[in-house]
Design a protein around this motif. Structure first.
Motif, PDB file in Angstrom:
ATOM      1  N   GLU A  65       0.850  -1.185   0.000  1.00  0.00           N
ATOM      2  CA  GLU A  65       0.000   0.000   0.000  1.00  0.00           C
ATOM      3  C   GLU A  65       0.891   1.242   0.000  1.00  0.00           C
ATOM      4  O   GLU A  65       1.941   1.254   0.626  1.00  0.00           O
ATOM      5  CB  GLU A  65      -0.889   0.027   1.246  1.00  0.00           C
ATOM      6  CG  GLU A  65      -1.893  -1.107   1.300  1.00  0.00           C
ATOM      7  CD  GLU A  65      -2.748  -1.035   2.552  1.00  0.00           C
ATOM      8  OE1 GLU A  65      -3.136   0.087   2.959  1.00  0.00           O
ATOM      9  OE2 GLU A  65      -3.012  -2.092   3.135  1.00  0.00           O
ATOM     10  N   ALA A  66       0.439   2.274  -0.686  1.00  0.00           N
ATOM     11  CA  ALA A  66       1.193   3.528  -0.727  1.00  0.00           C
ATOM     12  C   ALA A  66       0.543   4.512   0.232  1.00  0.00           C
ATOM     13  O   ALA A  66      -0.496   5.083  -0.066  1.00  0.00           O
ATOM     14  CB  ALA A  66       1.202   4.089  -2.145  1.00  0.00           C
ATOM     15  N   PHE A  67       1.126   4.656   1.412  1.00  0.00           N
ATOM     16  CA  PHE A  67       0.643   5.660   2.360  1.00  0.00           C
ATOM     17  C   PHE A  67       1.842   6.303   3.028  1.00  0.00           C
ATOM     18  O   PHE A  67       2.922   5.730   3.092  1.00  0.00           O
ATOM     19  CB  PHE A  67      -0.352   5.086   3.381  1.00  0.00           C
ATOM     20  CG  PHE A  67       0.125   3.876   4.145  1.00  0.00           C
ATOM     21  CD1 PHE A  67       0.889   4.014   5.284  1.00  0.00           C
ATOM     22  CD2 PHE A  67      -0.231   2.599   3.736  1.00  0.00           C
ATOM     23  CE1 PHE A  67       1.311   2.899   5.999  1.00  0.00           C
ATOM     24  CE2 PHE A  67       0.176   1.483   4.433  1.00  0.00           C
ATOM     25  CZ  PHE A  67       0.958   1.625   5.575  1.00  0.00           C
ATOM     26  N   GLY A  68       1.625   7.514   3.504  1.00  0.00           N
ATOM     27  CA  GLY A  68       2.702   8.303   4.072  1.00  0.00           C
ATOM     28  C   GLY A  68       2.944   8.048   5.546  1.00  0.00           C
ATOM     29  O   GLY A  68       2.306   7.212   6.183  1.00  0.00           O
ATOM     30  N   VAL A  69       3.859   8.827   6.074  1.00  0.00           N
ATOM     31  CA  VAL A  69       4.305   8.659   7.449  1.00  0.00           C
ATOM     32  C   VAL A  69       3.178   8.932   8.451  1.00  0.00           C
ATOM     33  O   VAL A  69       3.068   8.227   9.460  1.00  0.00           O
ATOM     34  CB  VAL A  69       5.564   9.505   7.726  1.00  0.00           C
ATOM     35  CG1 VAL A  69       5.251  10.974   7.779  1.00  0.00           C
ATOM     36  CG2 VAL A  69       6.271   9.053   8.960  1.00  0.00           C
ATOM     37  N   ASP A  70       2.344   9.933   8.204  1.00  0.00           N
ATOM     38  CA  ASP A  70       1.254  10.219   9.147  1.00  0.00           C
ATOM     39  C   ASP A  70       0.263   9.062   9.225  1.00  0.00           C
ATOM     40  O   ASP A  70      -0.203   8.708  10.308  1.00  0.00           O
ATOM     41  CB  ASP A  70       0.537  11.512   8.768  1.00  0.00           C
ATOM     42  CG  ASP A  70       1.399  12.746   8.998  1.00  0.00           C
ATOM     43  OD1 ASP A  70       2.355  12.677   9.805  1.00  0.00           O
ATOM     44  OD2 ASP A  70       1.128  13.780   8.368  1.00  0.00           O
ATOM     45  N   GLU A  71      -0.038   8.467   8.089  1.00  0.00           N
ATOM     46  CA  GLU A  71      -0.936   7.308   8.082  1.00  0.00           C
ATOM     47  C   GLU A  71      -0.269   6.108   8.737  1.00  0.00           C
ATOM     48  O   GLU A  71      -0.915   5.342   9.445  1.00  0.00           O
ATOM     49  CB  GLU A  71      -1.375   6.961   6.651  1.00  0.00           C
ATOM     50  CG  GLU A  71      -2.255   5.736   6.537  1.00  0.00           C
ATOM     51  CD  GLU A  71      -3.603   5.824   7.264  1.00  0.00           C
ATOM     52  OE1 GLU A  71      -4.275   4.784   7.390  1.00  0.00           O
ATOM     53  OE2 GLU A  71      -4.005   6.930   7.710  1.00  0.00           O
ATOM     54  N   PHE A  72       1.024   5.958   8.533  1.00  0.00           N
ATOM     55  CA  PHE A  72       1.762   4.874   9.183  1.00  0.00           C
ATOM     56  C   PHE A  72       1.621   4.995  10.701  1.00  0.00           C
ATOM     57  O   PHE A  72       1.258   4.041  11.381  1.00  0.00           O
ATOM     58  CB  PHE A  72       3.241   4.919   8.772  1.00  0.00           C
ATOM     59  CG  PHE A  72       4.025   3.693   9.146  1.00  0.00           C
ATOM     60  CD1 PHE A  72       4.273   2.708   8.210  1.00  0.00           C
ATOM     61  CD2 PHE A  72       4.526   3.526  10.431  1.00  0.00           C
ATOM     62  CE1 PHE A  72       4.999   1.572   8.540  1.00  0.00           C
ATOM     63  CE2 PHE A  72       5.241   2.397  10.777  1.00  0.00           C
ATOM     64  CZ  PHE A  72       5.485   1.409   9.831  1.00  0.00           C
ATOM     65  N   VAL A  73       1.904   6.190  11.210  1.00  0.00           N
ATOM     66  CA  VAL A  73       1.823   6.425  12.654  1.00  0.00           C
ATOM     67  C   VAL A  73       0.385   6.241  13.153  1.00  0.00           C
ATOM     68  O   VAL A  73       0.165   5.673  14.220  1.00  0.00           O
ATOM     69  CB  VAL A  73       2.381   7.817  13.010  1.00  0.00           C
ATOM     70  CG1 VAL A  73       2.094   8.185  14.459  1.00  0.00           C
ATOM     71  CG2 VAL A  73       3.880   7.867  12.730  1.00  0.00           C
ATOM     72  N   ARG A  74      -0.601   6.691  12.386  1.00  0.00           N
ATOM     73  CA  ARG A  74      -1.999   6.525  12.783  1.00  0.00           C
ATOM     74  C   ARG A  74      -2.346   5.039  12.915  1.00  0.00           C
ATOM     75  O   ARG A  74      -2.984   4.622  13.877  1.00  0.00           O
ATOM     76  CB  ARG A  74      -2.933   7.190  11.760  1.00  0.00           C
ATOM     77  CG  ARG A  74      -4.407   7.198  12.222  1.00  0.00           C
ATOM     78  CD  ARG A  74      -5.383   7.415  11.088  1.00  0.00           C
ATOM     79  NE  ARG A  74      -5.434   6.319  10.136  1.00  0.00           N
ATOM     80  CZ  ARG A  74      -6.011   5.134  10.376  1.00  0.00           C
ATOM     81  NH1 ARG A  74      -6.565   4.874  11.539  1.00  0.00           N
ATOM     82  NH2 ARG A  74      -6.019   4.196   9.444  1.00  0.00           N
ATOM     83  N   ARG A  75      -1.892   4.233  11.964  1.00  0.00           N
ATOM     84  CA  ARG A  75      -2.177   2.792  12.018  1.00  0.00           C
ATOM     85  C   ARG A  75      -1.476   2.120  13.194  1.00  0.00           C
ATOM     86  O   ARG A  75      -2.046   1.248  13.847  1.00  0.00           O
ATOM     87  CB  ARG A  75      -1.768   2.123  10.702  1.00  0.00           C
ATOM     88  CG  ARG A  75      -2.646   2.524   9.537  1.00  0.00           C
ATOM     89  CD  ARG A  75      -2.240   1.813   8.265  1.00  0.00           C
ATOM     90  NE  ARG A  75      -2.956   2.345   7.115  1.00  0.00           N
ATOM     91  CZ  ARG A  75      -3.092   1.698   5.966  1.00  0.00           C
ATOM     92  NH1 ARG A  75      -2.552   0.502   5.801  1.00  0.00           N
ATOM     93  NH2 ARG A  75      -3.757   2.255   4.971  1.00  0.00           N
ATOM     94  N   VAL A  76      -0.252   2.524  13.462  1.00  0.00           N
ATOM     95  CA  VAL A  76       0.461   1.979  14.619  1.00  0.00           C
ATOM     96  C   VAL A  76      -0.276   2.344  15.899  1.00  0.00           C
ATOM     97  O   VAL A  76      -0.485   1.507  16.779  1.00  0.00           O
ATOM     98  CB  VAL A  76       1.925   2.467  14.659  1.00  0.00           C
ATOM     99  CG1 VAL A  76       2.588   2.111  15.991  1.00  0.00           C
ATOM    100  CG2 VAL A  76       2.718   1.885  13.493  1.00  0.00           C
ATOM    101  N   ALA A  77      -0.690   3.602  16.018  1.00  0.00           N
ATOM    102  CA  ALA A  77      -1.418   4.055  17.211  1.00  0.00           C
ATOM    103  C   ALA A  77      -2.690   3.245  17.410  1.00  0.00           C
ATOM    104  O   ALA A  77      -2.992   2.808  18.531  1.00  0.00           O
ATOM    105  CB  ALA A  77      -1.746   5.544  17.090  1.00  0.00           C
TER     106      ALA A  77
END
Length: 133
Positions: A65-77
């Motif tokens: 999937e192509a998503f940025g750093v903010d989405e990465f952090v949101r998913r981790v959270a």
């Protein structure tokens, strides 16, 4: 690197418990698996302790999937049940520990699949030493 060493390194970097470090590690690896190609996630998992391989191997047939750093952090959270600031700290700690745990070539292969905006998350984070007791 053994599982307990990996988790202790993450815990030292986030300044938290081993239980929290384990949750963060799984959340980061599961999110990373979504961002990497299936082959790269599998290659990375093969260099990690068995207990950490599952989150990376669950998406074998799906494209990255192509998503940025903010989405990465949101998913981790979301996965870890923590706020975004703690997820960011945890993500940096897991990446720093991955850098120690896997071969240099494998780490470079992982980083090559992430856009430049991930650089802040991939910086090396030193381990904190804890006072006894």
């Amino acid at each position: 690197m053994k599982y307990n060493e990996f988790i202790e390194a993450v815990a030292g970097r986030v300044g938290g418990s081993q239980d929290e470090a384990a949750v963060l590690a799984v959340a980061v690896l599961a999110t990373l698996a979504e961002r990497l190609t299936a082959d790269e996630a599998h290659d990375l998992s093969s260099e990690l302790p068995k207990a950490l391989q599952g989150p990376l191997r669950g998406r074998r047939s799906r494209p990255a999937e192509a998503f940025g750093v903010d989405e990465f952090v949101r998913r981790v959270a979301e996965r870890a049940g923590v706020g975004p600031d703690r997820a960011r700290v945890g993500t940096r700690a897991v990446f720093a520990t991955l850098h120690e745990a896997v071969s240099g070539g494998e780490f470079r292969d992982v980083v090559a699949q992430l856009p430049p905006e991930f650089a802040d998350l991939i910086e090396t984070v030193p381990r904190h030493t804890r006072a006894p007791g």
